[in-house]
Design a protein around this motif. Structure first.
Motif, PDB file in Angstrom:
ATOM      1  N   SER A  56     -22.119 -12.529 -11.744  1.00  0.00           N
ATOM      2  CA  SER A  56     -23.373 -13.015 -13.196  1.00  0.00           C
ATOM      3  C   SER A  56     -22.518 -12.308 -14.219  1.00  0.00           C
ATOM      4  CB  SER A  56     -24.232 -11.845 -12.621  1.00  0.00           C
ATOM      5  OG  SER A  56     -24.905 -12.093 -11.089  1.00  0.00           O
ATOM      6  N   ILE A 212     -32.216  -7.493  -3.183  1.00  0.00           N
ATOM      7  CA  ILE A 212     -31.923  -7.205  -4.688  1.00  0.00           C
ATOM      8  C   ILE A 212     -32.698  -8.146  -5.804  1.00  0.00           C
ATOM      9  CG2 ILE A 212     -31.009  -5.730  -6.274  1.00  0.00           C
ATOM     10  CD1 ILE A 212     -29.164  -4.648  -4.532  1.00  0.00           C
ATOM     11  N   PHE A 213     -31.766  -9.242  -5.042  1.00  0.00           N
ATOM     12  CA  PHE A 213     -31.915 -10.598  -5.553  1.00  0.00           C
ATOM     13  C   PHE A 213     -33.182 -11.660  -5.920  1.00  0.00           C
ATOM     14  CE2 PHE A 213     -28.420 -12.626  -5.072  1.00  0.00           C
ATOM     15  CZ  PHE A 213     -27.575 -13.183  -3.720  1.00  0.00           C
ATOM     16  N   GLU A 214     -33.170 -12.377  -6.719  1.00  0.00           N
ATOM     17  CA  GLU A 214     -34.549 -13.061  -6.240  1.00  0.00           C
ATOM     18  C   GLU A 214     -36.304 -12.613  -5.702  1.00  0.00           C
ATOM     19  OE1 GLU A 214     -35.280 -16.789  -6.786  1.00  0.00           O
ATOM     20  OE2 GLU A 214     -33.178 -16.611  -7.010  1.00  0.00           O
ATOM     21  N   VAL A 216     -36.921  -8.078  -5.727  1.00  0.00           N
ATOM     22  CA  VAL A 216     -35.927  -6.834  -4.723  1.00  0.00           C
ATOM     23  C   VAL A 216     -37.007  -6.173  -3.871  1.00  0.00           C
ATOM     24  CG1 VAL A 216     -37.160  -4.767  -6.769  1.00  0.00           C
ATOM     25  CG2 VAL A 216     -34.855  -4.713  -4.985  1.00  0.00           C
ATOM     26  N   PRO A 218     -39.497  -4.122  -1.833  1.00  0.00           N
ATOM     27  CA  PRO A 218     -39.995  -3.611  -2.068  1.00  0.00           C
ATOM     28  C   PRO A 218     -41.243  -4.464  -3.119  1.00  0.00           C
ATOM     29  CG  PRO A 218     -38.217  -1.764  -3.120  1.00  0.00           C
ATOM     30  CD  PRO A 218     -37.972  -3.466  -2.914  1.00  0.00           C
ATOM     31  N   ILE A 219     -40.849  -5.160  -3.782  1.00  0.00           N
ATOM     32  CA  ILE A 219     -41.605  -5.391  -4.975  1.00  0.00           C
ATOM     33  C   ILE A 219     -42.216  -6.486  -4.587  1.00  0.00           C
ATOM     34  CG2 ILE A 219     -41.829  -6.376  -7.261  1.00  0.00           C
ATOM     35  CD1 ILE A 219     -41.457  -3.743  -7.435  1.00  0.00           C
TER      36      ILE A 219
HETATM   37  C1  LIG Z   1     -25.807 -10.764  -8.233  1.00  0.00           C
HETATM   38  C2  LIG Z   1     -26.216 -11.006  -8.981  1.00  0.00           C
HETATM   39  C3  LIG Z   1     -27.329 -12.475  -9.042  1.00  0.00           C
HETATM   40  C4  LIG Z   1     -28.566 -12.358 -10.472  1.00  0.00           C
HETATM   41  N1  LIG Z   1     -28.608 -13.741 -10.723  1.00  0.00           N
HETATM   42  C5  LIG Z   1     -29.911 -13.640 -11.890  1.00  0.00           C
HETATM   43  C6  LIG Z   1     -29.899 -14.856 -11.633  1.00  0.00           C
HETATM   44  O1  LIG Z   1     -29.447 -16.130 -11.704  1.00  0.00           O
HETATM   45  N2  LIG Z   1     -31.353 -14.807 -12.612  1.00  0.00           N
HETATM   46  C7  LIG Z   1     -32.107 -14.036 -13.028  1.00  0.00           C
HETATM   47  O2  LIG Z   1     -32.949 -14.044 -13.518  1.00  0.00           O
HETATM   48  N3  LIG Z   1     -31.957 -13.117 -12.125  1.00  0.00           N
HETATM   49  C8  LIG Z   1     -30.921 -12.431 -11.450  1.00  0.00           C
HETATM   50  N4  LIG Z   1     -30.782 -11.532 -10.920  1.00  0.00           N
HETATM   51  C9  LIG Z   1     -31.264 -10.591 -11.637  1.00  0.00           C
HETATM   52  C10 LIG Z   1     -31.865  -9.829 -10.764  1.00  0.00           C
HETATM   53  O3  LIG Z   1     -32.905 -11.053  -9.655  1.00  0.00           O
HETATM   54  C11 LIG Z   1     -32.819  -8.427 -10.296  1.00  0.00           C
HETATM   55  O4  LIG Z   1     -31.703  -7.088 -10.279  1.00  0.00           O
HETATM   56  C12 LIG Z   1     -33.629  -8.114  -8.902  1.00  0.00           C
HETATM   57  O5  LIG Z   1     -34.835  -8.654  -9.416  1.00  0.00           O
HETATM   58  C13 LIG Z   1     -34.215  -6.518  -9.458  1.00  0.00           C
HETATM   59  O6  LIG Z   1     -34.430  -6.985 -10.705  1.00  0.00           O
HETATM   60  P1  LIG Z   1     -34.358  -5.301 -11.933  1.00  0.00           P
HETATM   61  O7  LIG Z   1     -33.077  -5.143 -11.440  1.00  0.00           O
HETATM   62  O8  LIG Z   1     -34.587  -5.275 -13.139  1.00  0.00           O
HETATM   63  O9  LIG Z   1     -34.681  -4.069 -10.937  1.00  0.00           O
HETATM   64  P2  LIG Z   1     -35.808  -3.375 -11.149  1.00  0.00           P
HETATM   65  O10 LIG Z   1     -37.184  -3.753 -11.728  1.00  0.00           O
HETATM   66  O11 LIG Z   1     -35.464  -2.282 -12.445  1.00  0.00           O
HETATM   67  O12 LIG Z   1     -35.800  -2.175 -10.128  1.00  0.00           O
HETATM   68  C14 LIG Z   1     -35.447  -1.203  -9.580  1.00  0.00           C
HETATM   69  C15 LIG Z   1     -36.002  -0.219  -8.430  1.00  0.00           C
HETATM   70  O13 LIG Z   1     -37.612   0.190  -9.016  1.00  0.00           O
HETATM   71  C16 LIG Z   1     -38.034  -0.065  -7.703  1.00  0.00           C
HETATM   72  N5  LIG Z   1     -39.240  -0.778  -8.716  1.00  0.00           N
HETATM   73  C17 LIG Z   1     -39.543  -1.891  -9.865  1.00  0.00           C
HETATM   74  N6  LIG Z   1     -41.015  -1.055 -10.671  1.00  0.00           N
HETATM   75  C18 LIG Z   1     -41.668  -0.871  -9.914  1.00  0.00           C
HETATM   76  C19 LIG Z   1     -42.492  -0.817  -9.315  1.00  0.00           C
HETATM   77  N7  LIG Z   1     -44.118  -1.007  -9.959  1.00  0.00           N
HETATM   78  N8  LIG Z   1     -43.579   0.416  -8.649  1.00  0.00           N
HETATM   79  C20 LIG Z   1     -42.444   0.749  -7.897  1.00  0.00           C
HETATM   80  N9  LIG Z   1     -41.493   0.837  -7.835  1.00  0.00           N
HETATM   81  C21 LIG Z   1     -40.924   0.091  -8.820  1.00  0.00           C
HETATM   82  C22 LIG Z   1     -37.829  -1.550  -7.417  1.00  0.00           C
HETATM   83  O14 LIG Z   1     -37.884  -1.717  -5.808  1.00  0.00           O
HETATM   84  C23 LIG Z   1     -36.339  -1.134  -7.337  1.00  0.00           C
HETATM   85  O15 LIG Z   1     -35.557  -0.321  -6.187  1.00  0.00           O
HETATM   86  C24 LIG Z   1     -29.377 -11.578 -10.162  1.00  0.00           C
HETATM   87  C25 LIG Z   1     -29.040  -9.891  -9.426  1.00  0.00           C
HETATM   88  C26 LIG Z   1     -27.954  -9.809  -9.115  1.00  0.00           C
HETATM   89  C27 LIG Z   1     -27.169  -8.142  -8.283  1.00  0.00           C
END
Ligand SMILES: Cc1cc2nc3c(=O)[nH]c(=O)nc-3n(C[C@H](O)[C@H](O)[C@H](O)COP(=O)(O)OP(=O)(O)OC[C@H]3O[C@@H](n4cnc5c(N)ncnc54)[C@H](O)[C@@H]3O)c2cc1C
Length: 234
Positions: A56, A212-214, A216, A218-219
């Motif tokens: 990434s 985590i990806f695609e 996370v 719990p969501i």
């Molecule tokens: C190796 C890697 C590759 C990736 N590749 C891509 C890609 O190609 N394209 C792309 O678009 N993305 C990509 N991602 C991003 C990935 O899809 C996100 O990291 C993932 O969906 C989680 O989103 P976030 O990091 O914003 O976490 P957050 O949304 O900030 O979540 C963090 C924590 O807070 C909790 N949380 C969030 N919202 C709530 C709520 N409303 N209520 C209660 N708890 C909550 C979650 O459950 C989680 O435990 C990649 C990530 C990684 C690690």
């Protein structure tokens, strides 16, 4: 090229637009591209403990010009990026379920081979009942993960929208299975399971990112699966 979701207006999810952005090819872990007008696009690979075959990147766009023709959906696509992005998630979750099944299979094969070779107290550890118990649980998790992932693939033939909840369930279940199965495999390798010399250690770190990806985990459970179940009951 990069599929880029960017904010182009007010209004939460409605203010997002999807673009296809060209960039020059490069090899390595960082790059900086320049346009004749002075725009720059810089990228740097984020260091991770696993999944190193697919990095990434953190990207920085500065006055990087993207032609109108590269707005997905043209004029009508402006402000519809979130909906377009969401429409592609079932396919992404399905293939992530597939990747999780592959990791479970690899972990099972590496472990089955190791326990047949590793001897303790005069016997291969695969002859101990406890080892077979763990292998049995690993194989059952893999079979279940594979079954639900194939079910999601079959549902996809009926369209991405209809397949969305089962694809989310497949992703949720198979990715948890991959974490559990790879860790059990590591345990059965003993100390060598932590050494990079043995492929099981890579399976473990690669599995960590799957929940985590695609989406996370719990969501996924809360907003995709739980919500769709309650919507059906209404
Ligand atoms: C190796 C890697 C590759 C990736 N590749 C891509 C890609 O190609 N394209 C792309 O678009 N993305 C990509 N991602 C991003 C990935 O899809 C996100 O990291 C993932 O969906 C989680 O989103 P976030 O990091 O914003 O976490 P957050 O949304 O900030 O979540 C963090 C924590 O807070 C909790 N949380 C969030 N919202 C709530 C709520 N409303 N209520 C209660 N708890 C909550 C979650 O459950 C989680 O435990 C990649 C990530 C990684 C690690």
């Amino acid at each position: 090229m990069i599929a880029l979701l960017a904010r182009t207006g007010e209004g939460g999810a409605r203010g997002l637009t999807l673009f296809i952005v060209d960039k020059p090819r490069f090899s390595g872990h960082d790059f900086e591209a320049r346009q004749p007008g002075g725009g720059t696009l810089a990228g740097k690979a984020d260091r991770t403990p696993g999944y190193r075959g697919m990095h990434s990147f953190t990207l920085a766009f500065d006055r990087w010009l993207v032609p109108d023709a590269q707005v997905v959906g043209g004029e009508e696509g402006i402000g519809r990026g979130f909906a377009l992005q969401m429409a592609g998630f079932a396919a992404g979750r399905l293939q992530t379920g597939g990747r999780a099944c592959g990791l479970c299979q690899a972990a099972l094969e590496h472990t089955a081979r190791y326990v047949a070779e590793r001897r303790q107290f005069g016997r291969p550890i695969g002859e101990y009942g406890l080892t077979r118990y763990h292998l049995g649980r690993m194989a059952a998790r893999l079979a279940a993960a594979r079954a639900i992932t194939y079910a999601a693939a079959a549902a996809m033939d009926g369209g991405e929208r209809a397949a969305a909840p089962v694809a989310a369930m497949a992703k949720l279940f198979a990715c948890d299975a991959a974490v559990e199965v790879t860790q059990l495999g590591q345990l059965l390798h003993g100390g060598w399971g932590y050494a990079e010399e043995y492929p099981i250690s890579r399976c473990v770190v690669d599995a960590q990112v799957l929940p985590i990806f695609e989406g996370v985990k719990p969501i996924l459970a809360l907003k995709v699966i739980g919500r769709s179940l309650l919507a059906r009951g209404r």
